[in-house]
Scaffold this active site. Structure first.
Site, PDB file in Angstrom:
ATOM      1  N   HIS A 124     -58.043  45.681  74.635  1.00 28.76           N
ATOM      2  CA  HIS A 124     -59.066  46.716  74.441  1.00 28.76           C
ATOM      3  C   HIS A 124     -60.315  46.181  75.134  1.00 28.76           C
ATOM      4  O   HIS A 124     -60.538  44.962  75.167  1.00 28.76           O
ATOM      5  CB  HIS A 124     -59.439  46.909  72.978  1.00 28.76           C
TER       6      HIS A 124
ATOM      7  N   ASP B 130     -62.125  43.555  73.184  1.00 25.81           N
ATOM      8  CA  ASP B 130     -61.432  42.291  72.881  1.00 25.81           C
ATOM      9  C   ASP B 130     -61.902  41.256  73.893  1.00 25.81           C
ATOM     10  O   ASP B 130     -62.036  40.071  73.580  1.00 25.81           O
ATOM     11  CB  ASP B 130     -59.915  42.399  73.080  1.00 25.81           C
TER      12      ASP B 130
HETATM   13  C1  XLS Z   1     -52.913  49.918  65.900  1.00 31.61           C
HETATM   14  C2  XLS Z   1     -52.397  49.956  67.267  1.00 31.61           C
HETATM   15  C3  XLS Z   1     -53.293  49.332  68.315  1.00 31.61           C
HETATM   16  C4  XLS Z   1     -52.892  49.787  69.688  1.00 31.61           C
HETATM   17  C5  XLS Z   1     -53.928  49.566  70.731  1.00 31.61           C
HETATM   18  O1  XLS Z   1     -52.209  50.120  64.927  1.00 31.61           O
HETATM   19  O2  XLS Z   1     -51.128  49.394  67.272  1.00 31.61           O
HETATM   20  O3  XLS Z   1     -53.273  47.958  68.208  1.00 31.61           O
HETATM   21  O4  XLS Z   1     -51.707  49.181  70.099  1.00 31.61           O
HETATM   22  O5  XLS Z   1     -55.090  50.255  70.461  1.00 31.61           O
END
Ligand code: XLS
Ligand code: NI
Ligand code: NI
Length: 444
Positions: free
Chosen positions: A109, A112
């Site tokens: 993200h 991140d």
């Molecule tokens: C949350 C999601 C998230 C996505 C990316 O439950 O799995 O981590 O993979 O935004």
């Protein structure tokens, strides 16, 4: 993949070297037992089949906080200096890990990579800085970006959603953030871009106009897609279904729901699905069901690998270890010809009380080995066992004249009725579920 370990100014995972394949007889906990990236199965190497990716958020950002207490993991890369320095240190640690574990891809993200700034302009500046650095790191490690995405759910401004927020100002802000995240993804050669719904959904229908919100979501996705295409992005867009959490009613509930949405709003040409195991189980499905539904529409794009807890049903994002579950998933994987453009991203976290840095290695080694073993098993089932024949036999009657005519759309209901009229004593045909289950266990 370069065999080199990529370090920054210091080594964060010292004492752990490049993880090698040693085979199942090895007792070395820092070695692969099944994941030999060069092993060819069903015409491709394991590395090519899986395209494993490391999830930046869980692996390098998540310190184990939960609703009952703060983080427990003392990541040595997240303490010193300003946001820029911390991001750089985290990336050094990240690429050290990625190069040691030998994953060909990673995913992130926007925030991140580097903490969000106080203003959009500051956030953009930070992203620009860290993606310059990521470019160098990717080149040195031979690592590629499987997908990028934007965090449109953590900041309080998104408490009522992002693209589906009832306030247009928030929708516009989300647009700016997605534009920047798309730019970052494109800059880093990202092969795909993901939209996980985040807070796109609702808690109560009393205060929610579902029709407008869904229209807005589709509008937003069209705009994002058109922008990325105008910038030369050739990859896939993925929607990641999840039925609940954080909102009670997530709009992207499951594969079937998302496919209906994509069809309704004319997005299916550009968007496929990124399916996650724990999201499938939250939706009361198996992952193999979700994979099959997506594949039927030519939209099995990518996978987030993890597993839920079989007792409490939460989104626990544990590392995958269940061979029966994985083997059944890999049967679908091989039967439908793998993923469309994506890979297998470990959207999984070590437990809150797994506090050693080494645990991050154990988790990923275990996950990669479990997938490898499952794929090898599934291939043996498909090529050596009666599985495919038994399954095909159940549908053999559609190979006969009338059955074929039905499949081909050549019969009217009156024709069907005429054929059916002569069939008062149809012999029962066993579904043989136990036999199918035994075959899975025999080959594991
Ligand atoms: C949350 C999601 C998230 C996505 C990316 O439950 O799995 O981590 O993979 O935004
Ligand atoms: Ni998830
Ligand atoms: Ni996910």
């Amino acid at each position: 993949m370069s065999k080199q370990i990529i370090l920054g100014d210091k080594e964060y995972f010292s004492g752990i070297g490049k993880i090698a394949f040693e085979g199942k007889e090895s007792d070395n906990p820092f070695a692969f037992k099944y994941y030999d990236e060069n092993r060819v199965v069903a015409g491709k190497t394991l590395k090519e089949h899986f395209r494993f990716a490391i999830a930046y958020w869980h692996t390098f950002c998540g310190t184990g906080g939960d609703p009952f207490g703060p983080g427990t993991k003392d990541f040595p890369w997240s303490t010193a200096g300003d946001a820029y320095q911390r991001a750089k240190d985290k990336m050094d640690a990240g690429f050290e890990f990625i190069s040691k574990i030998g994953a060909p891809f990673y995913c992130f993200h926007d925030f991140d990579l580097i903490e969000e700034g106080d203003t959009l302009a500051e956030s953009a500046k930070r992203l620009d800085f860290i993606t310059d650095y990521a470019k160098e790191k990717q080149a040195a490690a031979g690592t590629k970006l499987l997908w990028g995405t934007a965090n449109l759910f953590s900041n309080p401004r998104y408490m009522n959603g992002a693209a589906t927020n009832p306030n247009f100002e928030v929708v516009a802000y989300a647009g700016a953030q997605v534009k920047n995240a798309l730019d970052a993804t494109i800059k880093l050669g990202g092969e795909n871009y993901v939209f996980w719904g985040g807070r796109e959904g609702y808690m109560s229908l009393l205060n929610t106009n579902v029709k407008s919100e869904l229209d807005h979501l589709a509008q937003f996705l069209h705009m994002a897609k058109d922008y990325a295409r105008s910038q030369g992005f050739k990859g896939n867009f993925f929607i990641e279904p999840k039925p609940m959490e954080p909102t009670k009613h997530q709009y992207d509930f499951d594969a079937a729901t998302v496919l209906g949405f994509l069809r309704e709003y004319d997005l299916l040409a550009d968007f496929k699905l990124n399916l996650e195991v724990n999201h499938a189980t939250l939706a009361q499905h198996t992952m193999q069901h979700e994979m099959q539904i997506a594949a039927n529409a030519g939209a099995l794009g990518s996978m987030d690998a993890n597993r839920g807890d079989y007792q409490n049903g939460w989104d626990t994002d544990q590392f995958p270890t269940n061979l029966n579950e994985l083997t059944e998933m890999m049967l679908v994987f091989l039967e439908v010809g793998g993923l469309q453009g994506g890979g297998i991203n470990f959207d999984a976290k070590t437990r809150r009380n797994s506090t050693d840095l080494a645990d991050i290695f154990h988790a990923h080694i275990g996950g990669m080995d479990a997938f490898a073993r499952a794929l090898i098993t599934a291939d043996a089932i498909l090529t050596q066992s009666d599985y495919s024949r038994l399954k095909a036999e159940r549908y053999a009657s559609f190979g006969t004249a009338d059955g074929k005519a039905f499949e081909g759309g050549k019969l009217k209901l009156t024709d069907l009725a005429k054929i059916g009229a002569g069939m008062d004593n149809i012999p029962l045909q066993s579904g043989k579920q136990e036999l199918f289950e035994n075959i899975i266990n025999q080959y594991i």
